[in-house]
Motif scaffolding. Structure first.
Motif, PDB file in Angstrom:
ATOM      1  N   GLY A  13     108.143  53.543 109.432  1.00  0.00           N
ATOM      2  CA  GLY A  13     108.656  54.887 109.658  1.00  0.00           C
ATOM      3  C   GLY A  13     109.502  55.005 110.915  1.00  0.00           C
ATOM      4  N   GLN A  14     109.966  56.215 111.153  1.00  0.00           N
ATOM      5  CA  GLN A  14     110.738  56.590 112.351  1.00  0.00           C
ATOM      6  C   GLN A  14     112.027  55.779 112.499  1.00  0.00           C
ATOM      7  OE1 GLN A  14     109.368  59.247 113.179  1.00  0.00           O
ATOM      8  NE2 GLN A  14     107.424  58.770 112.175  1.00  0.00           N
ATOM      9  N   GLU A  15     112.667  55.515 111.386  1.00  0.00           N
ATOM     10  CA  GLU A  15     113.927  54.764 111.423  1.00  0.00           C
ATOM     11  C   GLU A  15     114.988  55.493 112.235  1.00  0.00           C
ATOM     12  OE1 GLU A  15     114.849  51.753 110.264  1.00  0.00           O
ATOM     13  OE2 GLU A  15     112.738  51.374 109.804  1.00  0.00           O
ATOM     14  N   HIS A  16     114.890  56.814 112.287  1.00  0.00           N
ATOM     15  CA  HIS A  16     115.887  57.576 113.047  1.00  0.00           C
ATOM     16  C   HIS A  16     115.742  57.368 114.549  1.00  0.00           C
ATOM     17  CE1 HIS A  16     112.294  60.046 113.150  1.00  0.00           C
ATOM     18  NE2 HIS A  16     112.830  60.791 114.107  1.00  0.00           N
ATOM     19  N   ILE A  17     114.621  56.766 114.968  1.00  0.00           N
ATOM     20  CA  ILE A  17     114.380  56.507 116.385  1.00  0.00           C
ATOM     21  C   ILE A  17     114.504  55.029 116.712  1.00  0.00           C
ATOM     22  CG2 ILE A  17     112.649  56.578 118.224  1.00  0.00           C
ATOM     23  CD1 ILE A  17     111.531  59.075 116.990  1.00  0.00           C
ATOM     24  N   SER A  55     111.183  56.900 131.141  1.00  0.00           N
ATOM     25  CA  SER A  55     110.104  57.812 130.773  1.00  0.00           C
ATOM     26  C   SER A  55     110.473  58.566 129.501  1.00  0.00           C
ATOM     27  CB  SER A  55     109.826  58.794 131.913  1.00  0.00           C
ATOM     28  OG  SER A  55     109.317  58.106 133.046  1.00  0.00           O
ATOM     29  N   CYS A  56     109.500  58.705 128.619  1.00  0.00           N
ATOM     30  CA  CYS A  56     109.740  59.313 127.310  1.00  0.00           C
ATOM     31  C   CYS A  56     108.604  60.257 126.944  1.00  0.00           C
ATOM     32  CB  CYS A  56     109.838  58.252 126.209  1.00  0.00           C
ATOM     33  SG  CYS A  56     111.024  56.937 126.469  1.00  0.00           S
ATOM     34  N   ILE A  57     108.910  61.150 126.019  1.00  0.00           N
ATOM     35  CA  ILE A  57     107.887  61.967 125.378  1.00  0.00           C
ATOM     36  C   ILE A  57     108.082  61.835 123.879  1.00  0.00           C
ATOM     37  CG2 ILE A  57     107.009  64.301 124.991  1.00  0.00           C
ATOM     38  CD1 ILE A  57     107.919  65.017 127.808  1.00  0.00           C
ATOM     39  N   PHE A  58     107.030  61.449 123.177  1.00  0.00           N
ATOM     40  CA  PHE A  58     107.038  61.355 121.727  1.00  0.00           C
ATOM     41  C   PHE A  58     106.260  62.543 121.176  1.00  0.00           C
ATOM     42  CE2 PHE A  58     106.992  56.439 122.235  1.00  0.00           C
ATOM     43  CZ  PHE A  58     108.342  56.457 122.567  1.00  0.00           C
ATOM     44  N   SER A  71     102.542  61.357 124.496  1.00  0.00           N
ATOM     45  CA  SER A  71     102.547  61.630 123.065  1.00  0.00           C
ATOM     46  C   SER A  71     101.820  62.937 122.806  1.00  0.00           C
ATOM     47  CB  SER A  71     101.876  60.486 122.290  1.00  0.00           C
ATOM     48  OG  SER A  71     100.536  60.305 122.695  1.00  0.00           O
ATOM     49  N   THR A  72     102.369  63.736 121.917  1.00  0.00           N
ATOM     50  CA  THR A  72     101.812  65.060 121.656  1.00  0.00           C
ATOM     51  C   THR A  72     102.207  65.540 120.273  1.00  0.00           C
ATOM     52  OG1 THR A  72     101.848  67.383 122.349  1.00  0.00           O
ATOM     53  CG2 THR A  72     103.821  66.088 122.797  1.00  0.00           C
ATOM     54  N   THR A  73     101.373  66.385 119.702  1.00  0.00           N
ATOM     55  CA  THR A  73     101.704  67.010 118.419  1.00  0.00           C
ATOM     56  C   THR A  73     102.417  68.344 118.630  1.00  0.00           C
ATOM     57  OG1 THR A  73      99.512  68.046 118.375  1.00  0.00           O
ATOM     58  CG2 THR A  73      99.762  65.936 117.225  1.00  0.00           C
ATOM     59  N   GLU A  74     102.527  68.781 119.887  1.00  0.00           N
ATOM     60  CA  GLU A  74     103.153  70.066 120.188  1.00  0.00           C
ATOM     61  C   GLU A  74     104.579  69.860 120.700  1.00  0.00           C
ATOM     62  OE1 GLU A  74     101.552  72.902 119.594  1.00  0.00           O
ATOM     63  OE2 GLU A  74      99.770  71.796 118.941  1.00  0.00           O
ATOM     64  N   GLU A 130     111.605  63.049 118.695  1.00  0.00           N
ATOM     65  CA  GLU A 130     110.793  63.736 117.685  1.00  0.00           C
ATOM     66  C   GLU A 130     110.444  62.785 116.543  1.00  0.00           C
ATOM     67  OE1 GLU A 130     110.847  67.668 114.755  1.00  0.00           O
ATOM     68  OE2 GLU A 130     112.626  67.119 115.910  1.00  0.00           O
ATOM     69  N   PHE A 131     109.151  62.683 116.240  1.00  0.00           N
ATOM     70  CA  PHE A 131     108.674  61.848 115.143  1.00  0.00           C
ATOM     71  C   PHE A 131     108.577  62.676 113.860  1.00  0.00           C
ATOM     72  CE2 PHE A 131     108.045  59.037 118.464  1.00  0.00           C
ATOM     73  CZ  PHE A 131     107.450  57.852 118.083  1.00  0.00           C
ATOM     74  N   LYS A 132     108.911  62.048 112.743  1.00  0.00           N
ATOM     75  CA  LYS A 132     108.835  62.697 111.442  1.00  0.00           C
ATOM     76  C   LYS A 132     107.618  62.181 110.670  1.00  0.00           C
ATOM     77  CE  LYS A 132     112.969  64.503 112.162  1.00  0.00           C
ATOM     78  NZ  LYS A 132     113.175  65.944 112.417  1.00  0.00           N
ATOM     79  N   LYS A 133     107.229  62.921 109.653  1.00  0.00           N
ATOM     80  CA  LYS A 133     106.153  62.454 108.790  1.00  0.00           C
ATOM     81  C   LYS A 133     106.560  61.140 108.132  1.00  0.00           C
ATOM     82  CE  LYS A 133     104.367  67.056 107.742  1.00  0.00           C
ATOM     83  NZ  LYS A 133     104.149  68.079 106.703  1.00  0.00           N
ATOM     84  N   VAL A 134     105.621  60.223 108.013  1.00  0.00           N
ATOM     85  CA  VAL A 134     105.901  58.924 107.412  1.00  0.00           C
ATOM     86  C   VAL A 134     106.067  59.114 105.908  1.00  0.00           C
ATOM     87  CG1 VAL A 134     105.051  56.571 107.092  1.00  0.00           C
ATOM     88  CG2 VAL A 134     104.586  57.791 109.232  1.00  0.00           C
TER      89      VAL A 134
END
Length: 433
Positions: free
Chosen positions: A23-27, A45-48, A134-137, A155-159
């Motif tokens: 997943g996350q090919e866009h990233i 530094s990153c936020i996922f 990492s956060t869901t919000e 931003e992560f997408k649903k797999v």
């Protein structure tokens, strides 16, 4: 092996390299920003952020491993300022003595308050640590701006269902980390059902698969047989004959029923989706979009009810939230319809994209000038009873009209002139006192 088996399957099957990551090919696809940063060793530094079970923590671990960095882990729920300061001190020592970077991996990073966030700001700025949260919000609304401004946000997408199936099949045959030591036969339609029903959450899918295998006794042939019914029981859902294609057909029919004001059809399709195990949040989000797209200014209360339904789905959950969802569905169907908001947005978007000579009138600028182009002084509307006529649009667009009220619902009470040269018919509507 016994100790390994005590670890949940989702944790054992966690990817350790990019070959295993799905997943996350866009990233992380080739030539994408994060892929290039990892390849050149320039990850900062990153936020996922994104839905649960989509690989946020996994990817953070892979990055730190590939960069041969020191890894420090914290969970924002159970950690405090003292924990962060201790890590910063160790990171500074590690860098001075061995020249090794330290990555602080922080799960549930939105849970950190301002004091906790502020204690790592200087360390991030001076390069003592690199922060990967990492956060869901949504971090732009749930985290302190000082931290977000110092991080790249991904931003992560649903797999996808296909990728979830790949992980499940790998877990079934993997004897080292997966369920390969169990004599298991899992029906193909059971795998597809699980991959579809988990709604892009790989962790949930793996844990459900493990529960199915561990809770099912071997048959006479000494194999553990897992069919669709068993998988549905582990998900606490009734199995339905619905695949990905049917899912989108039902969702499309639901949306068109909302637009077509058929509350009976919309209720049926919503229940068909819910009985198939669809997250009610998906339905509520579609309703929010339709409340503005198909109802809009004709009845703005529709948007409020749709948002309320979403809150009920998130905060109350099934089955109680189904009442609120149905309440909103009926309201949206029975409300007067108007697509004037959608049309207005589309017209404005087209000009915003194509118009380049859009200079702001001088009297509207942050430091207005009264000596150029005859624009004069800005008129404060409240000094004129709340409204006064003056130019707000750029000169090139001063005659444009985007919003054209319909004659439906509350919208018919608004007054607006339409100019035929812009493709609109000139007419007036009645205005209530």
């Amino acid at each position: 092996m016994e100790n390994v088996q005590r670890i949940p399957l989702a944790e054992r099957m966690r990817a350790t390299n990019f070959e295993e990551f799905v997943g996350q090919e866009h990233i992380v696809g080739k030539n994408k920003l994060l892929y290039r940063a990892i390849s050149t060793g320039s990850v900062g530094s990153c936020i996922f952020y994104g839905p649960p079970g989509t690989g946020k923590t996994t990817l953070a671990n892979i990055i730190a491993k590939m960069l041969n960095a020191n890894i420090e882990k914290l969970n924002a729920v159970s950690s405090g300022v003292a924990d962060a300061k201790a890590i910063i001190e160790r990171a500074r020592t590690q860098k001075q003595m061995f020249g090794q970077d330290t990555y602080l991996l922080l799960d549930e990073c939105h849970r950190w308050n301002k004091a906790q966030s502020d204690c790592v700001l200087q360390a991030i700025e001076e390069g003592s640590i690199y922060f990967i949260g990492s956060t869901t919000e949504n971090p732009y609304t749930s985290m302190t701006r000082a931290i977000v401004s110092r991080c790249s946000v991904f931003e992560f997408k649903k797999v996808s269902q296909k990728d979830v199936e790949k992980v499940l099949n790998r877990a079934i045959v993997d004897a080292d980390k997966g369920l390969g030591n169990f004599k298991t036969k899992v029906d193909e339609d059971a795998i597809k059902y699980l991959a579809f029903s988990c709604n892009g959450d790989v962790r949930n899918a793996l844990n459900s698969l493990e529960l199915a295998v561990l809770s099912t006794k071997p048959s006479k042939d000494k194999f553990i047989h897992i069919d669709k019914q068993v998988m549905a029981e582990c998900l606490n859902k009734r199995p339905m004959s619905i695949d990905e294609s049917m899912y989108y057909d039902y969702l499309s029919a639901f949306c068109k029923s909302l637009r077509g004001s058929d509350s009976d059809a919309a209720l049926y399709y919503s229940q068909r989706l819910l009985k198939a195990g669809i997250d009610p949040v998906i339905i509520a989000r579609r309703m929010i979009a339709h409340a503005s797209e198909d109802i809009g200014m004709a009845d703005s209360n529709a948007l409020l009810l749709a948002i309320s339904a979403l809150i009920a789905c998130k905060e109350i959950g099934p089955p109680e939230c189904y009442l609120s969802l149905s309440h909103a569905i009926i309201y949206l169907c029975e409300a007067e319809k108007s697509n004037s908001v959608y049309l207005a947005m589309s017209r404005a978007a087209a000009d915003a994209e194509n118009e380049r000579e859009d200079h702001v009138p001088n009297h509207l600028k942050n430091h207005p000038s009264t000596n150029r182009d005859g624009h004069g002084k800005y008129k404060y509307p409240h000094e004129f009873g709340g409204y006064c006529k003056q130019q707000y649009m750029p000169d090139q667009l001063k005659d444009r009209i985007y919003y054209v009220p319909s004659e439906n619902g509350r919208e018919k009470n608004m007054i607006r002139k339409k100019f035929s040269k812009n493709g609109f018919v000139e007419k007036k509507t009645d205005k209530k006192d």
